[in-house]
Design an enzyme around this catalytic site. Structure first.
Site, PDB file in Angstrom:
ATOM      1  N   GLY A 106      32.154  34.039  -6.466  1.00 52.02           N
ATOM      2  CA  GLY A 106      33.303  34.520  -7.250  1.00 52.02           C
ATOM      3  C   GLY A 106      32.815  35.216  -8.521  1.00 52.02           C
ATOM      4  N   HIS A 107      31.919  34.533  -9.268  1.00 52.55           N
ATOM      5  CA  HIS A 107      31.378  35.155 -10.495  1.00 52.55           C
ATOM      6  C   HIS A 107      30.629  36.443 -10.154  1.00 52.55           C
ATOM      7  CE1 HIS A 107      31.232  30.755 -11.660  1.00 52.55           C
ATOM      8  NE2 HIS A 107      31.935  31.257 -12.648  1.00 52.55           N
ATOM      9  N   SER A 134      34.688  27.683  -6.432  1.00 55.01           N
ATOM     10  CA  SER A 134      34.805  27.109  -7.771  1.00 55.01           C
ATOM     11  C   SER A 134      33.553  26.297  -8.047  1.00 55.01           C
ATOM     12  CB  SER A 134      36.028  26.182  -7.822  1.00 55.01           C
ATOM     13  OG  SER A 134      35.937  25.317  -8.929  1.00 55.01           O
TER      14      SER A 134
END
Ligand code: PAF
Length: 281
Positions: A37-38, A186
């Site tokens: 995600g990052h 996450s």
């Protein structure tokens, strides 16, 4: 830019390094323990900007007294390797003492949209987020800053703050990156046991079920919330905190969905709290 990635810690080092970067500068603020995600934010910044900077800082004020600050996962070496592979030019890793020196007493608080949803369950959380993001913006002076849609309320609060405080920064919100079974990526997923990890697919299943009902014409906000609650109730390891169908901008709960809406959900698996959302309309 093809030079070696710069890694700096103090404000003085950051100021010197920042001067070496071409513009526009894209900025990816993180708390580290990076996942796809990052990295998708860094890749998007790389595509859109001449230079890319990231920060890694676990921000104490955004954690509540009963939250997981002391055991928040960290692996700086791995994070730096991943950022280098993503062709990030500059990484800022300030310490708590640099961000909040002795005697620190200035806070940035966005009012109404910080209050519902995460604001109810995590009082003070967004005050910590907006304060640190304002400080990061002031030190980094980016042209664009990249955030994930997974933290939809955070993105809305930061967008509001950016407008209200006249930061000349474009806020770019990028799609949620999911595991093959739908679980949103996450840093907290590492806390899940194998059993909890399997059960955690219920977040996205609940959202998809409600999205499906919307697709078939359901416009009653309470029915959409109840649909999500029913799916979550079928998973014994999940302890629901909220299932919301709210106006996409104000985050106020909707009786009827007549505008763009945010379906969002938060729940615990043991001590691990996960959130997810989808946008309707
Ligand atoms: O989303 C996060 O990782 C954090 O809330 C942020 C934006 C880096 C501020 O600490």
């Amino acid at each position: 830019m093809s030079r070696q990635m710069m890694v700096v810690s103090t404000l003085e080092e950051l100021t010197t390094a920042r001067r070496l970067l071409d513009e526009p500068l894209g900025f990816v603020p993180t708390m580290g323990y990076l996942h796809e995600g990052h990295l998708s934010l860094a890749h998007r910044a790389r595509e859109e900007c001449k230079s890319v900077a990231a920060s890694i800082f676990i921000n104490p004020p955004q954690f509540g007294p009963l939250e997981d600050l002391s055991k928040y996962p960290q692996d700086l070496e791995r994070d730096l390797r991943l950022l280098e592979q993503a062709q990030v030019d500059l990484v800022w890793t300030p310490t708590p003492g640099i961000m909040y020196p002795d005697g620190y007493q200035t806070w940035v608080e966005v009012q109404d949209i910080s209050l519902p949803l995460e604001g109810v369950k995590r009082p003070g959380h967004f005050r910590g987020v907006t304060t640190v993001v304002a400080k990061l913006f002031n030190a980094m002076h980016p042209d664009r800053a990249y955030f994930g849609q997974k933290d939809a309320q955070q993105a809305a609060v930061i967008r509001r703050m950016t407008r209200d405080l006249n930061f000349p920064i474009e806020i770019v919100v990028c799609p949620t990156i999911r595991e093959p079974d739908g679980l949103a990526m996450s840093s907290r997923n590492v806390y899940l046991s194998l059993e909890q990890r399997a059960a955690a697919t219920v977040l996205y299943r609940a959202l998809q079920t409600a999205e499906g009902a919307y697709g078939e014409g359901e416009r009653n906000g309470e029915s959409l919330r109840q649909t999500m609650k029913d799916v979550v109730a079928s998973e014994p390891l999940a302890k629901l905190q909220y299932a919301s169908c709210a106006d996409h901008e104000t985050l106020q709960e909707l009786e009827r969905v007549t505008c763009k809406a945010l379906l969002s959900i938060a729940m615990y698996f043991g001590e691990t709290r996960l959130i997810d959302n989808v946008v309707l309309g």
